[in-house]
Structure formats: C-alpha cells, structure tokens
Scaffold this motif. Structure first.
Motif, PDB file in Angstrom:
ATOM      1  N   CYS A 341      32.743 -80.183  -8.655  1.00 28.28           N
ATOM      2  CA  CYS A 341      32.340 -80.381  -9.967  1.00 28.28           C
ATOM      3  C   CYS A 341      32.582 -79.356 -10.453  1.00 28.28           C
ATOM      4  O   CYS A 341      31.888 -79.479 -11.587  1.00 28.28           O
ATOM      5  CB  CYS A 341      30.842 -80.599  -9.773  1.00 28.28           C
ATOM      6  SG  CYS A 341      30.451 -82.562  -9.053  1.00 28.28           S
ATOM      7  N   SER A 342      32.708 -77.938  -9.707  1.00 29.57           N
ATOM      8  CA  SER A 342      32.151 -76.739 -10.615  1.00 29.57           C
ATOM      9  C   SER A 342      33.603 -76.148 -11.204  1.00 29.57           C
ATOM     10  O   SER A 342      34.461 -76.640 -11.227  1.00 29.57           O
ATOM     11  CB  SER A 342      31.779 -75.662 -10.271  1.00 29.57           C
ATOM     12  OG  SER A 342      33.067 -75.437  -9.162  1.00 29.57           O
ATOM     13  N   ALA A 343      33.406 -75.114 -12.528  1.00 25.92           N
ATOM     14  CA  ALA A 343      34.178 -74.506 -13.530  1.00 25.92           C
ATOM     15  C   ALA A 343      35.093 -73.736 -11.746  1.00 25.92           C
ATOM     16  O   ALA A 343      36.614 -74.141 -11.782  1.00 25.92           O
ATOM     17  CB  ALA A 343      33.067 -73.166 -14.150  1.00 25.92           C
ATOM     18  N   GLU A 344      34.672 -72.905 -11.034  1.00 27.38           N
ATOM     19  CA  GLU A 344      35.502 -72.782  -9.697  1.00 27.38           C
ATOM     20  C   GLU A 344      36.433 -73.716  -9.293  1.00 27.38           C
ATOM     21  O   GLU A 344      38.157 -73.301  -9.367  1.00 27.38           O
ATOM     22  CB  GLU A 344      35.034 -71.704  -9.234  1.00 27.38           C
ATOM     23  CG  GLU A 344      34.110 -70.907  -9.119  1.00 27.38           C
ATOM     24  CD  GLU A 344      32.407 -70.750 -10.195  1.00 27.38           C
ATOM     25  OE1 GLU A 344      32.352 -69.959 -11.179  1.00 27.38           O
ATOM     26  OE2 GLU A 344      32.537 -71.964 -10.659  1.00 27.38           O
ATOM     27  N   GLY A 345      36.192 -74.126  -8.676  1.00 30.71           N
ATOM     28  CA  GLY A 345      37.060 -75.783  -8.741  1.00 30.71           C
ATOM     29  C   GLY A 345      37.744 -76.332  -9.243  1.00 30.71           C
ATOM     30  O   GLY A 345      38.406 -77.563  -8.599  1.00 30.71           O
ATOM     31  N   GLN A 346      37.892 -76.188 -10.790  1.00 32.35           N
ATOM     32  CA  GLN A 346      38.535 -77.091 -11.656  1.00 32.35           C
ATOM     33  C   GLN A 346      39.895 -77.129 -11.567  1.00 32.35           C
ATOM     34  O   GLN A 346      40.521 -78.087 -11.545  1.00 32.35           O
ATOM     35  CB  GLN A 346      38.674 -75.933 -12.649  1.00 32.35           C
ATOM     36  CG  GLN A 346      39.553 -77.020 -13.803  1.00 32.35           C
ATOM     37  CD  GLN A 346      38.735 -77.692 -14.807  1.00 32.35           C
ATOM     38  OE1 GLN A 346      37.133 -77.554 -14.233  1.00 32.35           O
ATOM     39  NE2 GLN A 346      38.798 -77.895 -15.713  1.00 32.35           N
TER      40      GLN A 346
END
Length: 622
Positions: A341-346
């Motif tokens: 869900c995060s920006a890092e896991g985009q």
C-alpha cells in the motif's frame, strides 16, 4: 486531411434515402456481375484463404499523449537510482498513483514471507522492506452493515426485500410481478428482487429450451448455443427483441467459490443462509441500476456474495489491501500488505496489479491471518454487473410448433478462461455460468430426463448499434470472428426471408479451424455458400497458404467493400474482439479506401469516420 466540404464523385458523405424495390421472397442473393458499374463485385476466393496461421495478439498502442517510463519494479529502481532522493510519480490504477521516494537514510529489514502456494502464485518481488513506510492510505470506511434481525425489527417493504411465500405448486413462478404481489424466489437459481436492472426491466427466469456445444473437441475455445424460452416474457413499454439486439444476464458467482470465501472468512454455516438486515449508507449497491440512496433490505450473506458482489473479475486495489492489512493478525503478513500500500512498495504493487489475475479468495488464502468482517469487505468489493450477449437468430421468426409455438431467442457464448493459482483454469463469471448450465442440460438429456434449468435475463440492449443500424434494404457486408459472428446469423435469416434481388448480404467469418470451431456451419439458411466466406487462421500445411487473417480477406475483397459502402444505404458491420481482429479490420478498411478512392491515409481514416457517423460503418468490438 479530407475536409467535409470536398466532394468526391465516388464517395457518399451522407446516408441517402432508402429505396425499396418489390420484395420477392423466392429470390436468393446471387453472385453479382462485376462488369456493370452499378452492380456489386463478386465475393472472390483467393487460393490461400482456407489455410491460415493463427492471428497474433498485438499489444494495444499507447496514446500519443502518454509516455511509458517503466514496465516493472526494476525500471522504477533504475529511474530512482541508488543514492540520494528522487521523486517519481507512477500510476497503474487502483488508487496507486502516488510519489515513489527513495531516501538513502532509510533502513531495511527482511520480513518472512507467507509460505503457501497462493502467495507464491502472486509472484510478488518483495525483497528488503523499509522499516518505515510512507503514504499508506487510510483505512477505507465501512459503508455497509449487516445486523441480526430481532422480533421487533421493522421489515422493509416487499419491493426491496427478499420475500418468501408458501406456494401450493411444485413449480416456481419467476415471471416479474407487480410490486404489491409477493411471490416465492429461490435465490439459488434466481437473484433477489432488489437485484434489478434499469427500469422498466426486471430479471426474468428464462427456461433453457435446448443447449449444445457448437465447437468440436480440440478447439482452442469452447462455444455453446442456447435456445431460451421467452414465451411469457412481459411486455415492457413496447420494447421487443430485435435482430442484432443483446440480452442482459444476471449471472451468479459459482456456489463453490462463494462457499470457499465464506470458509476463508470463518463465517459459520448456520449463519450463511440466515436472514439479516442490510443497511447501506449510499450508492446503488446491492441493486444494479437503482437510485443512489441509503437502503435497508432483508437478505442473506450468501445472496449478497452470490448475486451482488464481484469476487473475481477486478484486480486488487490499495484500499482493499489496506483493509486486509488492518485485520491481519500475523505481523509479517501485515507488514507485507502495508508495504504494497505504501509509496515505497509502489513498483511491486504495480507489477502485482498488472500481473497474474488475482481473486479475493486467492488473496485471503495467501494472507491467511486476515479475516475482515464481511460487511467491511463488501464495502470494498465491486458490484456484480450483468453480462450482455447478442441474439444469434431473428427473434421474430422463432416459433416452435412442436412446443406449442413457444417463442425462443438464441445466443452463443464462448467460455473465457484464465489461469488459476490452483493450477486449474478459471472461467469468467458469465461464461462459466453458461457452461455449467449447458453441461447440466446435456447430461440430463443423456439420462433421458427433461431438465428445468434457468437463465436470469432481461431485455438489455435492443437499441445498440447492431440492432439500430440493421435495415431491410441496401447491400450489407458482415465481418466477424469467433463468437462475434453470432449476431450476423440473425441478420442473414431476416435478409433472406425478405430478400429481393437488389438486397445483397455477404459474410466474412474468421475462424481458427473450420473443422473445430466454425460456428453455425450449415445453419445460415438456404444457399449459405453463396453469402458466406469462411477465413481460417490456423497454420498452413507444409508452409502452404502463408499467413492470412480475416482482415487480409477484407483487402482481397476491396472491390466488394468499396461498392457496398458507396451503394444506396450500403452498410459494413464489424463484430468481434478489438485486439487483433478489430484493429486489423479497421486498418484494412482504411487501406481499401486509400486504394479504391485514391485517398491519403488521413483522408481514408476521415472517410470511414464519416461513414460511421452516417451509420454505414458499424463496429461492435470488445
């Protein structure tokens, strides 16, 4: 660019008035003589058209206004770079458009991943995960509530709720009734009352009169034919079934899939069919096209998952993953879900969303500690929408004297399959439902039984382009591939019935192998070979035949195409898959206009655009 003010002597920019000639029912369309200018060229046969390799599936072209910056997580990593801080915005749908930030001050950890087949089938490229995640979306709101029914709970009116009334008959009456008339509904085979298409249409339970498989064993795709009995279908504002029209079908989710989902959510079996009070805060759900408003309905958990929510057709979204993360009790599973869900896991999420098809059942199996409440999960699932199927016959000539002149409509359904994480093929909601009904019908007939199997349907699109632009006059070229040729069978039946020598009809039918998957062979009416040309797209024998597809036959029939589209009320219809066939036929038509009309590519494209506006070029693709 061809301007509208330019007049070309051989081009008709607007639809002329239709001129009817005397109808002679005995006159069958003959091969036209190519010599006079006013007569259509013949449907020619090239030597290689009967043996063709399968058409490749070309990727859809990107819009000129977009630029591809990455295709996978590795490309995102390359764009971000190793040191420093870079900002990349990347969107792939599902609420995933956000800033991707890489900061050299981040610390990472290796999180143990779920060890099960469902998770491995997701093909997530999850490595080290940052200890601190950013831009995690808020927990999505719960807009649906399921409440127990107490003795003093007011029951909503019968127009919105599921009402059961004891019947003295062994049969069930599924005919739509006035709102004040209560009747029994078996929701195992028919949707609840509140699952209603756009007024004035109701869901009607059509009995399957007959069912058979059109394709032969070995065909790449299975296609079934259905005769549906609509003798008692109620009149609705004068709208009748039309040639080229499409019916809507309220297909349910498969019962075993629904039971599996209920098992995954740990819902006890005694609760699954127990009546509950459903409250919604807004929107149309669980209706189909009802008003957007709060609702209170009496229903069951099983009915909602069977008829109202799509549990397999849509890729996962970040709000859905955030919901699963909220209720995951295993910290490692929660970390992975939050990472997605995060920006890092985009980058990983975009690969996940555009990768192998994922169902809600697979997600819950991959992350087994997540058990969200059913009402909160229903708040995030998409509406289960009707599927539409074109009529494959002339509905005005469907009387069956042996059955008391029952009125039948006919449809053809091709089974859509995709890989499933279990290793077996997964069928689509609509096509899978039809295949199960067909197989049950065929098996019952083999046992000598008379099955009573139903299809929940309604008059859907009787003003769609195919139905709207079909006329009884003027030459007509029908170009279709696969099941896209089915509605043209009704066109030919109607045209041959009312044929006169000036009304011509030709069919170009694309198939992979005429011995395995040619639909309705021998069922087009008299003199079928004179009006229909079959184009095979399977590989040639010993290298003979070369690569040739239905769009190549369009080029080979350039004289016929050009004469038809420039004739009085002439029409060119195209129906089938947009990828490959649809795009290829459109390109071939442009080439025909360039060659026969001496036009530039831009002028030829504009020519067909004007013909489409005039109703002389109709393309129905998906």
């Amino acid at each position: 660019m061809l301007r509208r003010s330019i007049l070309l002597p051989t081009i008709m920019m607007s639809r002329p008035m239709a001129i009817r000639t005397a109808t002679t029912s005995h006159c069958i369309p003959e091969e036209p003589n190519p010599s006079p200018r006013s007569v259509a060229p013949s449907l020619t046969y090239s030597s290689s058209s009967s043996d063709e390799p399968e058409e490749p599936q070309l990727p859809r072209k990107r819009r000129a206004s977009t630029r591809l910056i990455s295709q996978n997580a590795a490309d995102v990593q390359r764009l971000i770079g190793e040191p420093g801080t870079n900002l990349i915005e990347k969107c792939c749908g599902g609420g995933c458009c956000m800033a991707v930030t890489k900061n050299d001050k981040l610390t990472f950890e290796r999180v143990p991943l779920p060890d099960n087949d469902a998770y491995r089938a997701l093909q997530l490229n999850v490595g080290l995960i940052p200890t601190t995640l950013s831009s995690i979306p808020e927990l999505p709101a719960k807009t649906i509530s399921l409440l127990s029914i107490k003795n003093d709970t007011p029951v909503p009116s019968s127009t919105d709720s599921v009402v059961s009334v004891t019947s003295n008959s062994d049969s069930i009456d599924f005919t739509p009734h006035p709102a004040t008339e209560a009747h029994e509904i078996d929701t195992k085979i028919h949707p609840p009352n509140f699952v209603q298409p756009h007024p004035p249409y109701n869901v009607y339970s059509a009995r399957i009169f007959s069912a058979r498989e059109l394709t032969k064993p070995g065909a790449e795709k299975r296609t079934y034919h259905f005769d549906l009995d609509v003798t008692d279908y109620p009149e609705e504002l004068g709208v009748d079934f039309k040639v080229g029209g499409a019916i809507g079908v309220s297909a349910p989710n498969e019962a075993s899939t629904v039971d599996s989902l209920l098992d995954l959510l740990l819902i006890p079996r005694f609760q699954r069919d127990r009546k509950v009070l459903l409250k919604t805060e807004s929107g149309r759900w669980p209706t189909v096209w009802g008003d957007e408003q709060p609702r209170e309905l009496i229903t069951t958990r099983r009915d909602l998952l069977t008829w109202c929510s799509d549990i397999q057709s849509y890729p996962p979204t970040k709000p859905l993953l955030r919901l699963l993360a909220e209720y995951a009790t295993n910290p490692d599973e929660k970390k992975v879900l939050l990472y997605l869900c995060s920006a890092e896991g985009q980058g990983v999420f975009c690969d996940f969303r555009t990768g192998p098809h994922v169902t809600i059942n697979q997600l819950l199996t991959a992350f087994p500690s997540s058990k969200p409440p059913l009402d909160h999960l229903l708040s995030q699932l998409q509406q289960l929408m009707p599927r539409f199927y074109s009529l494959s016959n002339d509905p005005h000539e469907s009387c069956v004297p042996a059955a008391g002149c029952s009125r039948l409509i006919e449809i053809a359904v091709t089974v859509h399959e995709s890989p499933n994480w279990t290793g077996s093929a997964r069928t689509g909601v609509g096509s899978g439902f039809f295949e199960r009904q067909a197989q049950a019908f065929i098996a019952a007939e083999a046992r000598g039984e008379t099955p009573d199997l139903r299809v929940p349907m309604f008059k859907g699109l009787m003003a769609n382009p195919l139905a709207r632009e079909f006329v009884s006059d003027g030459p007509m070229l029908l170009i279709g591939a696969g099941v896209g040729v089915a509605p043209f069978r009704g066109f030919v039946q109607r045209r041959l019935k009312n044929a006169n020598c000036a009304n011509k009809v030709w069919v170009l039918q694309g198939v992979r192998d005429s011995l395995l998957d040619e639909l309705y062979s021998g069922e087009w009416g008299v003199h079928e070979s004179e009006v229909k040309k079959v184009v095979q797209s399977r590989g040639g024998k010993g290298g003979e035949g070369g690569k040739k597809y239905v769009q190549d036959e369009v080029r080979a029939q350039a004289d016929l195409v050009w004469w038809i589209v420039n004739s009085l009320d002439g029409r060119v219809f195209v129906c089938g898959s947009s990828q490959g066939m649809g795009e290829g036929v459109e390109s071939a038509l442009v080439e025909v206009a360039m060659k026969k009309g001496n036009l530039s590519k831009d002028e030829a494209t504009e020519f067909w655009a004007l013909k489409k506006e005039a109703g002389q070029y109709i393309a129905e693709t998906w």
